[in-house]
Design a protein around this motif. Structure first.
Motif, mmCIF file in Angstrom:
data_model
loop_
_atom_site.group_PDB
_atom_site.id
_atom_site.type_symbol
_atom_site.label_atom_id
_atom_site.label_comp_id
_atom_site.label_asym_id
_atom_site.label_seq_id
_atom_site.Cartn_x
_atom_site.Cartn_y
_atom_site.Cartn_z
ATOM 1 N N PRO A 14 -47.066 -39.852 -7.854
ATOM 2 C CA PRO A 14 -46.727 -38.966 -8.975
ATOM 3 C C PRO A 14 -46.331 -37.575 -8.459
ATOM 4 C CG PRO A 14 -49.096 -39.259 -8.824
ATOM 5 C CD PRO A 14 -48.487 -40.194 -7.828
ATOM 6 N N PRO A 15 -45.569 -36.817 -9.239
ATOM 7 C CA PRO A 15 -45.027 -35.541 -8.755
ATOM 8 C C PRO A 15 -46.103 -34.570 -8.253
ATOM 9 C CG PRO A 15 -44.615 -35.835 -11.124
ATOM 10 C CD PRO A 15 -45.074 -37.138 -10.581
ATOM 11 N N GLU A 16 -47.283 -34.585 -8.912
ATOM 12 C CA GLU A 16 -48.285 -33.575 -8.535
ATOM 13 C C GLU A 16 -48.885 -33.818 -7.152
ATOM 14 O OE1 GLU A 16 -48.454 -35.567 -11.175
ATOM 15 O OE2 GLU A 16 -50.431 -36.504 -11.365
ATOM 16 N N LYS A 17 -48.672 -35.009 -6.602
ATOM 17 C CA LYS A 17 -49.252 -35.314 -5.290
ATOM 18 C C LYS A 17 -48.253 -35.044 -4.165
ATOM 19 C CE LYS A 17 -53.205 -37.435 -6.567
ATOM 20 N NZ LYS A 17 -53.172 -38.578 -7.474
ATOM 21 N N ARG A 18 -47.022 -34.660 -4.504
ATOM 22 C CA ARG A 18 -45.988 -34.582 -3.472
ATOM 23 C C ARG A 18 -45.945 -33.228 -2.764
ATOM 24 N NH1 ARG A 18 -40.911 -38.368 -5.358
ATOM 25 N NH2 ARG A 18 -42.182 -40.012 -6.279
ATOM 26 N N GLY A 19 -46.605 -32.228 -3.350
ATOM 27 C CA GLY A 19 -46.695 -30.933 -2.684
ATOM 28 C C GLY A 19 -45.373 -30.206 -2.550
ATOM 29 N N ALA A 45 -40.855 -30.733 -29.890
ATOM 30 C CA ALA A 45 -40.255 -29.406 -29.733
ATOM 31 C C ALA A 45 -40.644 -28.751 -28.408
ATOM 32 C CB ALA A 45 -40.653 -28.506 -30.905
ATOM 33 N N VAL A 46 -41.611 -29.325 -27.691
ATOM 34 C CA VAL A 46 -41.999 -28.758 -26.390
ATOM 35 C C VAL A 46 -41.053 -29.308 -25.320
ATOM 36 C CG1 VAL A 46 -43.836 -28.599 -24.675
ATOM 37 C CG2 VAL A 46 -44.407 -28.579 -27.099
ATOM 38 N N ASP A 47 -40.367 -28.405 -24.647
ATOM 39 C CA ASP A 47 -39.378 -28.791 -23.643
ATOM 40 C C ASP A 47 -40.054 -29.583 -22.515
ATOM 41 O OD1 ASP A 47 -37.269 -29.000 -21.952
ATOM 42 O OD2 ASP A 47 -37.030 -26.849 -21.587
ATOM 43 N N ARG A 48 -39.449 -30.718 -22.193
ATOM 44 C CA ARG A 48 -39.994 -31.606 -21.157
ATOM 45 C C ARG A 48 -40.112 -30.889 -19.811
ATOM 46 N NH1 ARG A 48 -42.629 -35.268 -19.757
ATOM 47 N NH2 ARG A 48 -42.074 -37.374 -19.169
ATOM 48 N N ASP A 49 -39.153 -30.026 -19.499
ATOM 49 C CA ASP A 49 -39.186 -29.314 -18.223
ATOM 50 C C ASP A 49 -40.440 -28.457 -18.069
ATOM 51 O OD1 ASP A 49 -36.903 -30.365 -17.221
ATOM 52 O OD2 ASP A 49 -35.649 -28.589 -17.485
ATOM 53 N N LEU A 50 -40.983 -27.979 -19.201
ATOM 54 C CA LEU A 50 -42.178 -27.148 -19.127
ATOM 55 C C LEU A 50 -43.357 -27.967 -18.603
ATOM 56 C CD1 LEU A 50 -41.923 -25.100 -22.447
ATOM 57 C CD2 LEU A 50 -41.293 -24.416 -20.155
ATOM 58 N N LEU A 90 -42.936 -30.780 -16.727
ATOM 59 C CA LEU A 90 -42.597 -31.172 -15.355
ATOM 60 C C LEU A 90 -42.878 -30.031 -14.381
ATOM 61 C CD1 LEU A 90 -39.319 -33.202 -15.914
ATOM 62 C CD2 LEU A 90 -41.632 -34.045 -15.513
ATOM 63 N N ALA A 91 -42.643 -28.790 -14.824
ATOM 64 C CA ALA A 91 -42.900 -27.642 -13.959
ATOM 65 C C ALA A 91 -44.373 -27.593 -13.564
ATOM 66 C CB ALA A 91 -42.490 -26.354 -14.657
ATOM 67 N N ALA A 92 -45.248 -27.972 -14.487
ATOM 68 C CA ALA A 92 -46.684 -27.961 -14.186
ATOM 69 C C ALA A 92 -47.053 -29.133 -13.272
ATOM 70 C CB ALA A 92 -47.493 -28.022 -15.478
ATOM 71 N N ARG A 93 -46.516 -30.314 -13.589
ATOM 72 C CA ARG A 93 -46.791 -31.496 -12.758
ATOM 73 C C ARG A 93 -46.331 -31.207 -11.329
ATOM 74 N NH1 ARG A 93 -46.794 -36.486 -15.123
ATOM 75 N NH2 ARG A 93 -47.459 -37.218 -13.077
ATOM 76 N N ASN A 94 -45.144 -30.621 -11.237
ATOM 77 C CA ASN A 94 -44.504 -30.343 -9.966
ATOM 78 C C ASN A 94 -45.359 -29.498 -9.019
ATOM 79 O OD1 ASN A 94 -42.164 -28.076 -8.849
ATOM 80 N ND2 ASN A 94 -42.038 -30.218 -8.275
ATOM 81 N N ILE A 95 -46.080 -28.501 -9.577
ATOM 82 C CA ILE A 95 -46.886 -27.675 -8.669
ATOM 83 C C ILE A 95 -48.341 -28.113 -8.649
ATOM 84 C CG2 ILE A 95 -45.358 -25.672 -8.624
ATOM 85 C CD1 ILE A 95 -47.166 -24.333 -10.645
ATOM 86 N N GLY A 96 -48.609 -29.343 -9.070
ATOM 87 C CA GLY A 96 -49.918 -29.911 -8.764
ATOM 88 C C GLY A 96 -50.825 -30.244 -9.932
ATOM 89 N N ALA A 97 -50.347 -30.126 -11.177
ATOM 90 C CA ALA A 97 -51.232 -30.408 -12.298
ATOM 91 C C ALA A 97 -51.196 -31.896 -12.647
ATOM 92 C CB ALA A 97 -50.832 -29.570 -13.502
ATOM 93 N N SER A 98 -52.371 -32.472 -12.896
ATOM 94 C CA SER A 98 -52.434 -33.877 -13.300
ATOM 95 C C SER A 98 -51.862 -34.002 -14.710
ATOM 96 C CB SER A 98 -53.881 -34.342 -13.290
ATOM 97 O OG SER A 98 -54.601 -33.626 -14.275
ATOM 98 N N PRO A 99 -51.503 -35.228 -15.134
ATOM 99 C CA PRO A 99 -50.961 -35.386 -16.490
ATOM 100 C C PRO A 99 -51.895 -34.841 -17.566
ATOM 101 C CG PRO A 99 -50.651 -37.395 -15.245
ATOM 102 C CD PRO A 99 -51.479 -36.489 -14.378
#
Lengths: 363, 304
Positions: A76-81, B195-200, B202-211
């Motif tokens: 998942p994306p959060e594990k990719r660092g 109405a909540v933008d999906r990128d918002l 993804l930005a959190a997931r991207n820097i390490g937040a769990s779903p």
């Protein structure tokens, strides 16, 4: 940690589909640690899909993505660092600048005071000092994208993904932020993949450029390589060589002889493809000369000046050659309707074998 | 999508001067006096329309207010014979039925909100985010309770609840109210999440937040105004609900609407009026809240 043995990103035969619609058809790409790669392509070529698949937002249907030797294709994306900058900024409107930039640090369980300190240091680096408690909705576009950059850099990522982050900004801010991102990359040493459709942006920022076409990589190389030696007609015209003429190349005693319909043939000591070829060239390669000039290594196409403008510094002429028009710049003043020769130095043309397709226009 | 919402108000305001200019165009060129008379006539008509509307809205309310302070009022008198606050005192007497009914009503409404949110938040998120194959069908399922005559449904619900031992209990009434409230809450929650933008996220997931973390720190706070509005709708619907409560709750559970019904059936219009006025208070308060919470971009996604 010792990553040096592996490339930062190694993409191996990556296939991605949206439903039954294939988008990426087996992409191979290896990115060294600390390298700045620009992925260039027109919209719909799959460049954003490639980036989102690397980030983990999009599932790959086949192939592997290895980060420093570790396969992450099912992670998942959060594990990719990694960290990403979005075209839409994707800042969280319900948080302050501090909340946005410090989010990644808070996830890592860092103490509140230290977060404040680190965020202040990052904001200083991005010329945003003192804006910690500002609502992100009260910032300008350039400031917002800087906050987004700060949010990405706060977690000290090894890989930074940039999804056209500069395309919503006005020209001045864009150029400024471009050089800021580049100098930060030099200083902090992260690996960057930058998706863009802006050729100049890719040329000025990247160590290597990846040109994509219809879900495949068309060419990988340094900006100079891709610009001067495009590997295909697509890359040539994408890099700005949008004018074409048909030529015929035949071997001669001393090199080759290049002939053009309706113009003078020229001998050239260059080499390459033989037979009927299509030459691709940029406007700035052509120059004006005498219609009956005979210059080694250049072909001359006789034509007439149909238009003259003065954009500043030099004149810009439109030259009609039969039913086709070419733009050329020249320092001297010429009268309209004058017979001139359009001089094309063969070394600056990109020659590709002419495809056997009917409807190809000939000069 | 950017995060700031384009304000619609200035655009509307800008349209008005353009509209005013219309009669002045050269093609029509009416005389100045006819323009003025047309203007007066328009104003008078608008005033009349407004007056009729106000009467329809406030007439019954005025009647309620009058009845609540009428100690004696009978034909042929057009107005009450004696005025007084005796019945208010009766209603607000600590041992009075009204106070205990109010407490029952409010606690049932609160529980209904909890149950409805427990279903509508996950359901709304799933409907907004996941590509469910039967998405439209699911949305319609939540509308179904509205499609059938409610009395027919509630009689059957009452029968089923009787065998389960739920008739005459607060949980039974809460369930009936929640089923009714889900119509609003699921649709509004789905719109709020959409109405909540999906990128918002993804930005959190991207820097390490769990779903899960992403949902609670990004998605839910951003959808909260819409969810809040849906909760208020559910609360008001529950407070106002009569039919279901009547069939499932009677005789043990007495809510304000039931008390009102009993009072007016018993000819006690004063108690009925006062109860109705009490019922009105939360509705008005919450409507003011909803107006603040529900933004145009959420409303535009309802039912999509």
């Amino acid at each position: 940690m010792d990553h040096s043995a592996f490339p930062a990103i190694d993409i191996d035969r990556l296939h991605v589909s949206y439903g039954s619609q294939p988008v990426l058809h087996g992409v191979n790409l290896s990115v060294a640690a600390g390298e700045f790669i620009a992925i260039l392509g027109s919209s719909g070529c799959g460049k954003t899909t490639l980036l989102r698949t690397i980030a983990g937002f999009q599932k790959a249907t086949d192939g592997a993505i290895r980060l420093f030797g570790r396969d992450v294709v099912n992670m998942p994306p959060e594990k990719r660092g990694m960290a990403m900058m979005f075209q839409s900024y994707a800042l969280w409107p319900h948080m302050t600048v501090l909340g946005n930039v410090g989010y990644g640090l808070r996830l890592r369980g860092i103490a509140r005071d230290e977060i404040r300190q680190r965020v202040a240091a990052i904001l200083k680096m991005l010329n945003l000092s003192g804006l910690e408690d500002r609502k992100v909705t009260n910032l300008s576009g350039g400031q917002r994208q800087r906050v987004a950059l700060g949010r990405a850099l706060a977690i000290e990522p090894e890989i930074l993904l940039l999804d056209e982050p500069l395309s919503n900004l006005d020209a001045k801010v864009r150029i400024q932020l471009r050089s800021e991102i580049k100098s930060l990359q030099n200083r902090l040493g992260f690996t960057a993949i930058h998706v863009t459709h802006d050729r100049e942006e890719a040329m000025t920022m990247a160590d290597r450029i990846v040109v994509m076409d219809a879900g495949r990589i068309a060419q990988i190389g340094s900006p100079k390589e891709v610009f001067d030696h495009p590997s295909s007609p697509f890359v040539a015209s994408f890099m700005g060589a949008e004018n074409t003429i048909a030529l015929d190349v035949r071997p001669a005693a001393d090199g080759v002889e290049v002939s053009v319909e309706n113009g003078r043939s020229a001998s050239w000591n260059g080499s390459g493809v033989m037979g009927p070829v299509t030459a691709y060239f940029r406007d700035d390669v052509a120059s004006l000369d005498d219609p009956d000039a005979l210059i080694d290594g250049s072909i001359i196409l006789p034509g007439r000046i149909t238009q003259r403008t003065y954009p500043g510094g030099h004149y810009r002429y439109v030259v009609a050659i039969k039913d086709r028009h070419f733009t050329v710049t020249d320092d001297r003043y010429h009268e309209l309707d004058r017979a001139v020769g359009l001089r094309l130095p063969l070394a600056s043309l990109h020659l590709f074998p002419t495809l056997e397709t009917p409807g190809e226009t000939h000069a | 999508m950017t995060t700031d919402h384009p304000l619609t108000a200035p655009r509307v305001a800008g349209a008005i001067p353009a509209f005013r200019k219309l009669p002045q165009t050269r093609a029509r060129a009416p005389s100045a006096s006819s323009v003025r008379w047309g203007g007066y006539l328009g104003t008078i008509l608008k005033g009349l329309g407004l007056a009729v509307f106000a009467f329809m809205l406030f007439g019954p309310l005025a009647n309620l207010a009058l009845w609540s302070v009428a100690e004696r009022w009978y034909t042929p008198f057009k107005l009450p014979v004696t005025y007084g606050l005796r019945y208010w005192e009766v209603v607000f007497r600590p041992t009075g039925d009204a106070m205990s009914s109010l407490a029952t009503s409010v606690s049932i409404a609160c529980l209904t909100v909890v149950v409805a949110l427990a279903v509508s938040v996950p359901a709304g998120y799933a409907l907004a985010r996941l590509k469910l194959p039967l998405r439209t069908l699911l949305m319609i399922v939540f509308l179904l309770p509205q499609a059938f005559p409610s009395v027919a449904i509630y009689i059957n619900v009452a029968r089923v609840f009787y065998t389960l031992g739920l008739t005459g209990t607060i949980p039974g009434v809460v369930l009936v109210h929640a089923a009714h409230g889900l119509v609003y809450s699921v649709w509004i929650a789905a719109a709020a999440f959409a109405a909540v933008d999906r990128d918002l996220e993804l930005a959190a997931r991207n820097i390490g937040a769990s779903p899960l973390r992403t949902f609670f720190t990004i998605t839910l706070p951003l959808a909260a105004p819409g969810i809040m509005a849906s909760a208020i709708f559910v609360f008001l619907e529950s407070l106002d609900e009569f039919t279901g409560t009547f069939f499932v709750g009677v005789p043990q559970v007495t809510t304000l609407p039931l008390l009102l019904y009993n009072a007016s059936m018993g000819g006690n219009y004063q108690i009925a009026s006062i109860t109705a006025l009490i019922l009105l208070v939360p509705s008005v308060l919450f409507m003011l809240f909803i107006e603040r919470f529900l933004k145009a971009d959420v409303l535009s996604k309802v039912g999509q």
